[in-house]
Design a protein around this motif. Structure first.
Motif, mmCIF file in Angstrom:
data_model
loop_
_atom_site.group_PDB
_atom_site.id
_atom_site.type_symbol
_atom_site.label_atom_id
_atom_site.label_comp_id
_atom_site.label_asym_id
_atom_site.label_seq_id
_atom_site.Cartn_x
_atom_site.Cartn_y
_atom_site.Cartn_z
ATOM 1 N N MET A 130 0.777 -1.268 0.176
ATOM 2 C CA MET A 130 -0.132 -0.007 -0.160
ATOM 3 C C MET A 130 0.764 1.406 0.006
ATOM 4 S SD MET A 130 -2.931 0.768 2.712
ATOM 5 C CE MET A 130 -3.442 2.434 3.280
ATOM 6 N N ASP A 131 0.551 2.231 -0.729
ATOM 7 C CA ASP A 131 1.378 3.352 -0.958
ATOM 8 C C ASP A 131 0.748 4.712 -0.341
ATOM 9 O OD1 ASP A 131 3.374 5.025 -2.088
ATOM 10 O OD2 ASP A 131 2.237 5.592 -3.632
ATOM 11 N N ALA A 132 1.595 5.040 0.587
ATOM 12 C CA ALA A 132 1.195 6.303 1.238
ATOM 13 C C ALA A 132 2.109 7.122 1.734
ATOM 14 C CB ALA A 132 -0.001 5.848 2.629
ATOM 15 N N GLU A 133 1.983 8.424 2.283
ATOM 16 C CA GLU A 133 3.125 9.224 2.452
ATOM 17 C C GLU A 133 3.067 9.088 4.162
ATOM 18 O OE1 GLU A 133 4.660 13.793 2.376
ATOM 19 O OE2 GLU A 133 3.077 13.121 1.073
ATOM 20 N N VAL A 134 4.011 8.584 4.630
ATOM 21 C CA VAL A 134 4.494 8.848 6.019
ATOM 22 C C VAL A 134 5.004 9.901 6.527
ATOM 23 C CG1 VAL A 134 5.403 7.568 8.214
ATOM 24 C CG2 VAL A 134 4.440 6.223 6.208
ATOM 25 N N VAL A 135 4.329 10.687 7.511
ATOM 26 C CA VAL A 135 4.887 12.044 7.882
ATOM 27 C C VAL A 135 5.032 11.798 9.258
ATOM 28 C CG1 VAL A 135 4.439 14.402 8.147
ATOM 29 C CG2 VAL A 135 3.268 13.449 6.421
ATOM 30 N N GLU A 136 6.471 12.140 9.719
ATOM 31 C CA GLU A 136 7.112 11.825 11.051
ATOM 32 C C GLU A 136 6.904 13.158 12.020
ATOM 33 O OE1 GLU A 136 10.404 9.697 11.632
ATOM 34 O OE2 GLU A 136 10.380 8.694 9.570
ATOM 35 N N PHE A 137 6.536 13.074 13.331
ATOM 36 C CA PHE A 137 6.563 14.023 13.907
ATOM 37 C C PHE A 137 7.328 14.171 15.201
ATOM 38 C CE2 PHE A 137 2.358 14.280 11.407
ATOM 39 C CZ PHE A 137 2.434 15.696 11.214
ATOM 40 N N ASP A 138 7.503 15.150 15.835
ATOM 41 C CA ASP A 138 8.566 15.034 17.065
ATOM 42 C C ASP A 138 7.680 14.783 18.326
ATOM 43 O OD1 ASP A 138 11.001 15.673 15.554
ATOM 44 O OD2 ASP A 138 10.644 17.933 15.937
ATOM 45 N N ASP A 139 6.354 15.154 18.288
ATOM 46 C CA ASP A 139 5.557 15.032 19.729
ATOM 47 C C ASP A 139 4.255 14.528 18.959
ATOM 48 O OD1 ASP A 139 4.171 17.383 19.509
ATOM 49 O OD2 ASP A 139 6.242 18.091 19.997
ATOM 50 N N HIS A 140 3.643 13.889 19.963
ATOM 51 C CA HIS A 140 2.075 13.412 19.528
ATOM 52 C C HIS A 140 1.262 14.873 19.588
ATOM 53 C CE1 HIS A 140 2.727 9.493 19.896
ATOM 54 N NE2 HIS A 140 3.007 9.540 21.414
ATOM 55 N N ALA A 141 1.303 15.902 20.184
ATOM 56 C CA ALA A 141 0.590 17.189 20.178
ATOM 57 C C ALA A 141 0.815 17.631 18.679
ATOM 58 C CB ALA A 141 1.107 17.976 21.143
ATOM 59 N N ALA A 142 1.828 17.875 18.113
ATOM 60 C CA ALA A 142 2.217 18.053 16.721
ATOM 61 C C ALA A 142 1.375 17.440 15.758
ATOM 62 C CB ALA A 142 3.500 18.328 16.476
ATOM 63 N N GLY A 143 1.441 15.927 15.869
ATOM 64 C CA GLY A 143 0.624 15.024 15.145
ATOM 65 C C GLY A 143 -0.745 15.300 15.003
ATOM 66 N N MET A 144 -1.301 15.405 16.369
ATOM 67 C CA MET A 144 -2.930 15.705 16.499
ATOM 68 C C MET A 144 -2.986 17.035 15.761
ATOM 69 S SD MET A 144 -4.035 12.772 17.427
ATOM 70 C CE MET A 144 -5.718 13.460 17.930
#
Length: 277
Positions: A165-179
């Protein structure tokens, strides 16, 4: 043969030295240094009143067991914040004596540190905005967020690869930034441990806007990390945990921090913990 004997002797010497390090350090300094994650609520977080969460409360209770086991009349407990990137390094080099955050037990991590008996069971899942994708497969071609330097990132990449499955994975430094990225529609989904996602959604002030999938991608067993090869200290920690399971201290910490009745998984951990005495 002489070389082999020398190598065995050296290994035994190193093991003996390592096994005494943490206990001697605690006795000499009169303090137990505990590392904790600042962004892994409800397990480990820095709140308005200092370190909070299930793992933090569990380790606070465990500290008294450790002091009693070492016959220390007084022992200071120092909580030191760690990140997902430096937490195991700090354990390995002796900066912290015990890691009490949200740490999944894996074989690769056991090459660096040792773990206690399991203290919590969680699993990786996904949070989405309501009205968004209704199944994991529908995330194909979309941006998916995840916390960097975690087993969740590994699990997500493994799942995408196994499903081709092709999807773009975006990494965050903390959960708050991700949410926050999910809230602004910069990403279509955010992956993390189910307990962390549910806590963040409930405390967002807009819980009805999100869905957290019930299906889990992984089952992850958490433990308390300590210096590798320190068998004497590990025995003290596991003995204390077994006592807390038997006395109800683990259940109390769970209820105080997570606000729920322990389920089958926690009961199973009690049944599988070492027998006292």
């Amino acid at each position: 043969m002489r070389l082999l004997s020398a190598a065995i002797a050296a290994t035994l010497l190193l093991t003996t030295v390592a096994s005494a390090q943490t206990i001697d350090k605690i006795k000499n300094t009169g303090e137990l240094v505990i590392g904790f994650r600042t962004d892994a609520s409800p397990l480990s977080v820095l709140g308005d009143n200092g370190p909070q969460g299930y793992s933090v409360e569990l380790c606070a209770r465990l500290a008294q067991k450790i002091a009693d086991s070492l016959a220390l009349e007084t022992m200071d407990v120092v909580f030191e914040p760690v990140t997902t990137e430096n937490r195991f390094e700090k354990v390995a080099n002796g900066e912290i004596d015990l890691l009490c955050g949200a740490a999944t037990i894996t074989l690769s991590r056991r090459a660096l540190v040792d773990f206690s008996t399991p203290t919590y069971v969680d699993g990786t899942t996904v949070a989405l905005k309501k009205g968004g994708p209704g199944a994991f497969e529908e995330l194909a071609g979309k941006k998916i967020g995840v916390r960097s330097a975690t087993t969740t990132l590994v699990a997500l990449n493994t799942t995408l690869g196994s499903m081709n499955m092709d999807a773009e994975v975006v990494e965050f430094d903390d959960h708050a930034a991700g949410m926050a990225a999910l809230d602004s529609d910069a990403i279509s989904a955010y992956f993390a441990d189910q307990s962390i996602l549910m806590q963040m959604v409930q405390s967002s002030g807009n819980a009805e806007a999100y869905n957290v999938f019930e299906n889990l991608l992984t089952i992850e067993k958490h433990g308390l990390a300590m210096r590798r090869g320190d068998s004497d200290f590990r025995l003290v920690v596991d003995t204390g945990l077994s006592a807390l399971f038997a006395e109800g201290g683990v259940s109390d910490a769970f209820g105080n921090s997570i606000g729920a009745t322990p389920g089958f998984a926690l009961e199973a951990m009690y049944l599988l913990s070492p027998t006292l005495p």
